[in-house]
Design an enzyme around this catalytic site. Sequence first.
Site, PDB file in Angstrom:
ATOM      1  N   LYS A 120     -11.109 -16.851  14.336  1.00  0.00           N
ATOM      2  CA  LYS A 120     -10.045 -17.804  13.576  1.00  0.00           C
ATOM      3  C   LYS A 120     -10.448 -19.163  13.677  1.00  0.00           C
ATOM      4  O   LYS A 120     -10.017 -20.043  12.550  1.00  0.00           O
ATOM      5  CB  LYS A 120      -8.652 -17.448  13.846  1.00  0.00           C
ATOM      6  N   LYS A 202     -13.305  -3.901   3.842  1.00  0.00           N
ATOM      7  CA  LYS A 202     -12.149  -3.416   4.198  1.00  0.00           C
ATOM      8  C   LYS A 202     -11.173  -3.779   3.024  1.00  0.00           C
ATOM      9  O   LYS A 202     -11.407  -4.859   2.507  1.00  0.00           O
ATOM     10  CB  LYS A 202     -11.526  -3.694   5.551  1.00  0.00           C
ATOM     11  N   LYS A 205      -5.620  -7.561   2.798  1.00  0.00           N
ATOM     12  CA  LYS A 205      -4.266  -7.786   2.476  1.00  0.00           C
ATOM     13  C   LYS A 205      -3.787  -9.335   2.154  1.00  0.00           C
ATOM     14  O   LYS A 205      -2.817  -9.491   1.777  1.00  0.00           O
ATOM     15  CB  LYS A 205      -3.135  -7.200   3.519  1.00  0.00           C
TER      16      LYS A 205
END
Length: 337
Positions: A120, A202, A205
Amino acid sequence: MAEQSANETKKRIFSAVKPTGNPTLGNYLGAMRHWGSMSDEFDCLFAVADLHAITVAIEPKELRENTKRLFALLIAVGIDPEKNIVFLQSHVRAHAELGWLLNNYTMFGEARRMTQFKEKSQKTPENVNVGLFDYPVLMAADILLYQTDVVPVGDDQLQHVELCRNIAERFNGRYSPTFKVPEGRTPKVGARIYSLLDPTSKMGKSDANDAGSVFILDPPDVIARKFKRAVTDSEARIVASPDKKGITNLLNIYAATAGVTVEQAQSEFADSDYATFKTRVGEAVIETLAPVQKKYAELRADDGELMRLMRSGAERAERIAARTLEKVYKKIGFVRG
Ligand code: TRP
């Protein structure tokens, strides 16, 4: 009373989800749809990890809406708020308090090794804040407050649970047994669901406009359209195979939503063309999500009731958390009146 004694023999599960992004069909099939039945076997707590959501910049409006949406969604996917304890992390102050205390039993060096922090930091170099660094310590507090036995998490969170175990053992060793040392478990459920547009990655979201992701709350016409546009290949054979990632993903989605095996799905569509197949997969998904969406709409129609559920969950969580927190304060040597 009977329920009380039954609870004491059940192992306790704690899990939490961050209210960032928009939960997808992948989240639902891979994890969320199994959460409702876990209370048969375990004593379960589910939190919306809203305190964790601010380690990455988020607009107030978005945090508020995401939090309410996720809380309602947890109940809509089948988590009964009577049989389980469902709450917002920020509603139980003990999380932030224990987080601070545990900072002092966490080594800078071990926190610095966390893969998620490193990733991150690279992704948002302009906002490498201390909260981002401290994230796993707050997560340890979440878990340890409830004397948790089992923490179901995705692979990416196992390292954080391992850190949590180290913190617990260090504290227990320094004073006396205070925390249960939890076990991280990655549930082996369902197939992994990939993006409809890029079946090598993947189903994400985070991107709300992503046509490759089907969101749990997408309206039926949007779902149908996303499946119609799903990438396939030029072969027109509906079989699962490593070099047919798009079709394999669609077969997995169909199998998981229609309740059949991939082999059964293959023979069901042996004579179909891709267009028909994609339409049918979309229909199976729409049908699977319909009851969740209905329940969700009911919950969101009554904000007062939603708040009442949140408060009641927080009160129940608070009672358990307060006991652990008080013990911790005392052991460290704080003056308690
Ligand atoms: N960090 C977890 C995630 O990103 C969410 C989380 C916060 C969590 N606190 C937790 C998960 C405690 C399990 C237990 O998925």
